[in-house]
Enzyme design. Structure first.
Site, PDB file in Angstrom:
ATOM      1  N   GLU A 180      -4.445  -7.720  -6.406  1.00 48.60           N
ATOM      2  CA  GLU A 180      -4.759  -8.663  -5.326  1.00 48.60           C
ATOM      3  C   GLU A 180      -5.026 -10.060  -5.876  1.00 48.60           C
ATOM      4  OE1 GLU A 180      -7.920  -6.747  -3.133  1.00 48.60           O
ATOM      5  OE2 GLU A 180      -6.499  -5.510  -2.018  1.00 48.60           O
ATOM      6  N   GLU A 255      -2.079  -0.099  -0.349  1.00 50.45           N
ATOM      7  CA  GLU A 255      -3.407   0.367   0.057  1.00 50.45           C
ATOM      8  C   GLU A 255      -3.439   0.495   1.578  1.00 50.45           C
ATOM      9  OE1 GLU A 255      -6.673  -1.879  -1.483  1.00 50.45           O
ATOM     10  OE2 GLU A 255      -6.169  -1.475  -3.592  1.00 50.45           O
TER      11      GLU A 255
END
Length: 600
Positions: A180, A255
């Site tokens: 991320e 995710e």
């Protein structure tokens, strides 16, 4: 008999050859390809550091029985390099190679997520806090001091996993580059350097990145040639943005969230079953690969829970349980979400799924008494003199507690300001409690009363409640990070006491039960077992602190909730007598604990 023996040898060697068969995992424009055929990843994430090693296989089997064909796993850098330069890939649940081999034994592929930064509600996002002992270090960029440590880490990890790549006969099919990154920075040189480090160390399987499904996050966080992971991908628009960023590689939901994290002093986060069923239905309908973050959360044992913050004065520490409201709960049992997703995946795949493994044993422990044993004030190590207060990290300590002590000269009462208390502190004057300060909210001022002592002694005891693991405030040093002033006068000439509350410290405690125990008391008790099994210890009669069982740190507790029960796995218990130690900030009198079977 001779024929049978020959057949037996052929069977054994054929099995070995099959387990070491090399595989080719690659990308087409839109699909993942396994040995030349399109392959849909149905992955469930779990973290070996959060699961007792004795249960690794059980949890992997649970994921398989839910319909997964892949396990995603973070490796936490600071868990395998707790002390700078000393790597541990063998003790307790640190043997990442063994975890990956068990995945292969169970017929599961592996998405390997080694960071170096991972977030994951884990202390400092997995980065080693020794980095914070460098006063001006910058992380997650090309700062040469940071990159020197990263380079060593990548080399050490590569030695562990290189034989386990699918190209070498193992189950690892992809490796993630950072995590991320678009939510943090835009140093593309750094992201490319991380990928190159893995390649230079012989990691020759494909790579992927993972970022939120916004164009600016994908632009900053992706690297050329890597698959694009979306956190999460749940609509045509999400996948369209990924394709726009790079139309030549596949994208997937890296995710997909069946649950969510929980902080202290808030309700347990429990997203509806219908929400995750809807998201997975979309992904299955569109034949999109996905990873459930997490299928099983486990536990933030010890001091490993992290924290969040979106501004300088906000602080949101994570609870000890990482149950996450996941399909497989903290203790490894199937939940309503598990059954719903199992039925959904079976419907799409039209295959009979493996039988759900039997649950592990659980027991209730009869209530037992905890008596005052000693206090932190009786267990101080030698102090270190310092002109100015110093952070915990600059003192070579990365977890636990730290005490600051000084004599007041000049100003002796009035407005005391602590800049900044990270994270929870008690202020004492001449050994008497004045006030408690909590970092969250920025109210770091205490009214110090007048004293009739000629040279009043000020003491500030500070708890590290977990380094921030996400966002722009991850440079999060602990203890007192700047200075202490009294009516505007900076206080100098301190004595600083390191209180890591590590194994060595806990084992050295001596009984002082007949002395004046206050403001930081250790309690001791025990219970007996005929058979060992998992349990939860109910600490609802205590206030705030840490608990150890047979020397093992179960984690933090706090009566603000929502968690009052801490998980104790069977492998940390023994037949016969089991010793329990509790450190409590506020509790002074004897109380009791009991063992129960559930988190709630």
């Amino acid at each position: 008999m001779k024929y049978f023996f020959s057949f037996f040898l052929f069977y054994i060697f054929a099995g070995i050859a099959n387990s070491q068969q090399k595989h080719d995992f690659s990308f087409s424009k839109n699909d993942f390809m396994l040995d030349g055929k399109p392959f849909q990843l149905i992955s469930g994430e779990m973290h070996p550091a959060r699961i007792p090693k004795i249960y690794w296989r059980h949890r992997i089997q649970m994921a398989k029985a839910m319909g997964c064909n892949t396990i995603a796993a973070y490796l936490f850098w600071n868990y395998v390099e707790e002390k700078e330069g000393v790597y541990d890939f063998k003790s307790e649940n640190r043997d990442i190679a063994e975890f990956v081999k068990i995945c292969q034994d169970e017929g599961m592929w592996v998405l390997f997520r080694p960071g170096p930064y991972v977030c994951a509600e884990w202390d400092f996002g997995g980065l080693p806090p020794y980095l914070l002992s460098i006063p001006d270090i910058k992380i997650r960029c090309m700062d040469p001091r940071y990159m020197a440590s990263v380079t060593k880490y990548v080399s050490e990890v590569s030695n562990q996993i290189r034989p386990l790549l699918c190209s070498n006969g193992g189950p690892i099919i992809m490796v993630q580059v950072e995590n991320e990154y678009g939510s943090y920075g835009n140093d593309k040189d750094y992201m490319n350097a991380i990928q190159k480090l893995w390649i230079d160390n012989g990691i020759n399987v494909p790579f992927y990145t993972a970022d939120g499904p916004a164009s600016f996050l994908l632009e900053a966080g992706t690297v050329e040639g890597a698959a694009i992971g979306l956190d999460s991908g749940s609509s045509d628009a999400d996948f369209d943005r990924a394709a726009k960023q790079n139309p030549n590689v596949p994208s997937f939901s890296a995710e997909t969230y069946p649950g969510w994290l929980t902080h202290w002093n808030e309700k347990y986060q429990k997203p509806a079953v219908e929400d995750i069923v809807k998201q997975v239905s979309y992904l299955m309908d569109h034949k999109k690969s996905f990873n459930l973050y997490v299928i099983h959360g486990g536990t933030n044992f010890g001091f490993n829970a992290g924290a969040n913050s979106s501004n300088r004065t906000q602080f949101q520490p994570d609870i000890t349980s990482y149950d996450y409201d996941a399909p497989i709960n903290e203790r490894g049992e199937p939940t309503t979400k598990y059954m719903a997703l199992r039925n959904l995946i079976a419907k799409y795949n039209k295959k009979k799924l493996p039988k759900i493994p039997e649950p592990t044993a659980v027991t209730e422990v009869p209530e037992f008494e905890m008596k005052p044993f000693t206090s932190v004030w009786n267990e101080l190590p030698a102090g270190i003199k310092s002109t100015q207060v110093k952070s915990m990290e600059s003192m070579g300590q990365y977890a636990g507690f730290i005490l600051y002590r000084t004599k007041l000269i000049g100003r002796k009462s009035g407005e005391l300001v602590i800049n900044e208390p990270h994270d929870y502190a008690k202020v004492l004057l001449n050994g008497k409690l004045v006030d408690t300060i909590y970092r969250d909210g920025g109210k770091w001022t205490v009214k110090l009363p007048e004293s009739d002592v000629k040279d009043p002694v000020l003491e500030i005891l500070v708890e590290n409640m977990g380094h921030i693991n996400f966002g722009q405030f991850v440079i999060d040093r602990k203890g007192i990070t700047d200075r202490v002033t009294l009516e505007g006068m900076t206080l100098f000439n301190w004595e600083i006491f390191n209180l890591p509350m590590n194994d060595q410290y806990i084992q050295s405690l001596k009984s002082h039960e007949n002395s004046d125990l206050h403001d930081g008391v250790f309690f001791k008790g025990s219970f007996k077992l005929k058979l060992t099994a998992d349990t939860y210890l109910d600490l609802s009669k205590f206030k705030k602190g840490v608990i150890w069982v047979n020397g093992h740190n179960l984690g933090r507790f706090w009566n603000v909730g929502p968690q009052f029960r801490l998980y104790c796995p069977a492998n940390w218990l023994k037949k016969g007598e089991n010793e329990v130690l509790v450190f409590d900030w506020h509790q002074k009198s004897a109380s009791s604990i009991k063992g129960v079977k559930t988190l709630e």
